[in-house]
Scaffold this motif. Structure first.
Motif, PDB file in Angstrom:
ATOM      1  N   ALA A  32      25.138  54.205  48.193  1.00 27.43           N
ATOM      2  CA  ALA A  32      24.083  54.762  49.039  1.00 27.43           C
ATOM      3  C   ALA A  32      24.676  55.334  50.312  1.00 27.43           C
ATOM      4  CB  ALA A  32      23.049  53.680  49.352  1.00 27.43           C
ATOM      5  N   GLY A  33      25.612  54.620  50.927  1.00 25.95           N
ATOM      6  CA  GLY A  33      26.279  55.113  52.129  1.00 25.95           C
ATOM      7  C   GLY A  33      27.079  56.365  51.845  1.00 25.95           C
ATOM      8  N   TRP A  93      31.316  56.766  59.291  1.00 26.26           N
ATOM      9  CA  TRP A  93      32.750  56.516  59.157  1.00 26.26           C
ATOM     10  C   TRP A  93      33.178  55.232  59.861  1.00 26.26           C
ATOM     11  CZ3 TRP A  93      34.144  62.258  60.350  1.00 26.26           C
ATOM     12  CH2 TRP A  93      34.168  62.994  59.156  1.00 26.26           C
ATOM     13  N   SER A  94      32.412  54.796  60.854  1.00 29.30           N
ATOM     14  CA  SER A  94      32.764  53.593  61.615  1.00 29.30           C
ATOM     15  C   SER A  94      32.258  52.301  60.980  1.00 29.30           C
ATOM     16  CB  SER A  94      32.205  53.700  63.040  1.00 29.30           C
ATOM     17  OG  SER A  94      32.888  54.714  63.743  1.00 29.30           O
ATOM     18  N   PRO A 137      42.474  48.016  54.009  1.00 31.27           N
ATOM     19  CA  PRO A 137      43.311  49.205  53.824  1.00 31.27           C
ATOM     20  C   PRO A 137      42.549  50.425  53.307  1.00 31.27           C
ATOM     21  CG  PRO A 137      43.772  47.583  52.119  1.00 31.27           C
ATOM     22  CD  PRO A 137      42.852  46.927  53.106  1.00 31.27           C
ATOM     23  N   GLY A 138      41.343  50.240  52.820  1.00 31.14           N
ATOM     24  CA  GLY A 138      40.550  51.360  52.327  1.00 31.14           C
ATOM     25  C   GLY A 138      39.595  51.926  53.366  1.00 31.14           C
ATOM     26  N   PHE A 139      39.740  51.528  54.614  1.00 28.62           N
ATOM     27  CA  PHE A 139      38.851  51.935  55.699  1.00 28.62           C
ATOM     28  C   PHE A 139      39.523  53.052  56.497  1.00 28.62           C
ATOM     29  CE2 PHE A 139      36.703  50.310  59.827  1.00 28.62           C
ATOM     30  CZ  PHE A 139      35.674  51.224  59.701  1.00 28.62           C
ATOM     31  N   ALA A 140      39.132  54.280  56.215  1.00 24.44           N
ATOM     32  CA  ALA A 140      39.792  55.457  56.806  1.00 24.44           C
ATOM     33  C   ALA A 140      39.765  55.464  58.328  1.00 24.44           C
ATOM     34  CB  ALA A 140      39.157  56.739  56.269  1.00 24.44           C
ATOM     35  N   ALA A 165      43.894  60.662  52.891  1.00 24.01           N
ATOM     36  CA  ALA A 165      43.869  60.287  51.470  1.00 24.01           C
ATOM     37  C   ALA A 165      42.561  59.563  51.141  1.00 24.01           C
ATOM     38  CB  ALA A 165      45.066  59.399  51.129  1.00 24.01           C
ATOM     39  N   LEU A 166      42.056  58.802  52.101  1.00 25.47           N
ATOM     40  CA  LEU A 166      40.813  58.064  51.907  1.00 25.47           C
ATOM     41  C   LEU A 166      39.573  58.922  52.154  1.00 25.47           C
ATOM     42  CD1 LEU A 166      41.954  54.798  53.679  1.00 25.47           C
ATOM     43  CD2 LEU A 166      41.482  55.059  51.230  1.00 25.47           C
ATOM     44  N   GLU A 167      39.638  59.820  53.142  1.00 26.45           N
ATOM     45  CA  GLU A 167      38.491  60.678  53.476  1.00 26.45           C
ATOM     46  C   GLU A 167      39.000  62.063  53.880  1.00 26.45           C
ATOM     47  OE1 GLU A 167      35.791  62.562  53.445  1.00 26.45           O
ATOM     48  OE2 GLU A 167      34.743  60.641  53.423  1.00 26.45           O
ATOM     49  N   PRO A 168      39.198  62.942  52.881  1.00 27.01           N
ATOM     50  CA  PRO A 168      39.779  64.267  53.161  1.00 27.01           C
ATOM     51  C   PRO A 168      38.878  65.190  53.979  1.00 27.01           C
ATOM     52  CG  PRO A 168      39.292  64.011  50.819  1.00 27.01           C
ATOM     53  CD  PRO A 168      39.004  62.699  51.468  1.00 27.01           C
ATOM     54  N   ARG A 169      37.621  64.812  54.193  1.00 27.66           N
ATOM     55  CA  ARG A 169      36.701  65.648  54.986  1.00 27.66           C
ATOM     56  C   ARG A 169      36.577  65.164  56.422  1.00 27.66           C
ATOM     57  NH1 ARG A 169      31.809  64.359  51.117  1.00 27.66           N
ATOM     58  NH2 ARG A 169      32.640  62.340  51.694  1.00 27.66           N
TER      59      ARG A 169
END
Length: 186
Positions: free
Chosen positions: A27-28, A58-59, A97-100, A128-132
């Protein structure tokens, strides 16, 4: 038959629990995708609101403890306490580690310490985690400009402008780098 039925119940319960954990993230992610899709076409005032919502998404780490580490890292950067920021954000990248956004903010702290290699490595992890992530790409452009890699910096700023045309600093940064490359605009 009874043992099979009990095991089936356990499997179904585990599957439903896993699904419950996935739904909020999905959902997020859907909300973030929608906000980012609307950003390029938005008018300046609406773009500022959308960007603020995107940055808020993102936060969100999904954990109160990780959000606290993020807040402490952000506060330390703002206070100029860069070693403390790196410590808080390092703990955050270790545990999430998956938190951009953790990688993004630690790259900012490293950049402010003139530790450009470490900043660049964290930028790479964040993208790599959030290319935008337009703020990460903007930070990449700033870093590349600082290193005298003006063409690459210009490309980064152009990418930011494609994602978020009304980013408050991107137009001036792109024009500044274009002048360094020898032209008013590329």
């Amino acid at each position: 038959m009874g043992v099979v039925f009990i095991n089936l119940k356990r499997i179904l319960a585990a599957w439903l629990a896993a699904l419950a954990f996935c739904l909020p993230a999905t959902a997020g992610q859907d909300k973030l995708d929608d906000l980012l899709a609307r950003l390029p076409e938005a008018e300046p005032s609406e773009a500022r609101k959308l960007a603020a919502e995107i940055e808020m998404e993102w936060s969100k780490s999904g954990s109160a403890a990780m959000d606290l580490l993020l807040r402490r890292g952000r506060d330390a950067i703002e206070a100029g306490e860069l070693d403390a920021a790196v410590e808080h954000l390092g703990a955050l990248t270790d545990h999430a580690p998956g938190f951009a956004e953790a990688w993004h903010l630690r790259s900012v702290a490293f950049f402010k310490q003139d530790r450009y290699g470490l900043a660049l490595a964290d930028i790479g992890r964040a993208l790599a985690l959030e290319p935008r992530h337009f703020n990460v790409i903007f930070g990449l452009g700033v870093l590349l400009e600082e290193l005298g890699r003006y063409q690459l910096a210009h490309e980064a700023f152009t990418r930011v402008e494609a994602i978020h045309p009304h980013h408050e600093n991107v137009s001036s940064a792109r024009e500044r780098v274009a002048r360094k490359l020898g032209g008013a605009e590329l």
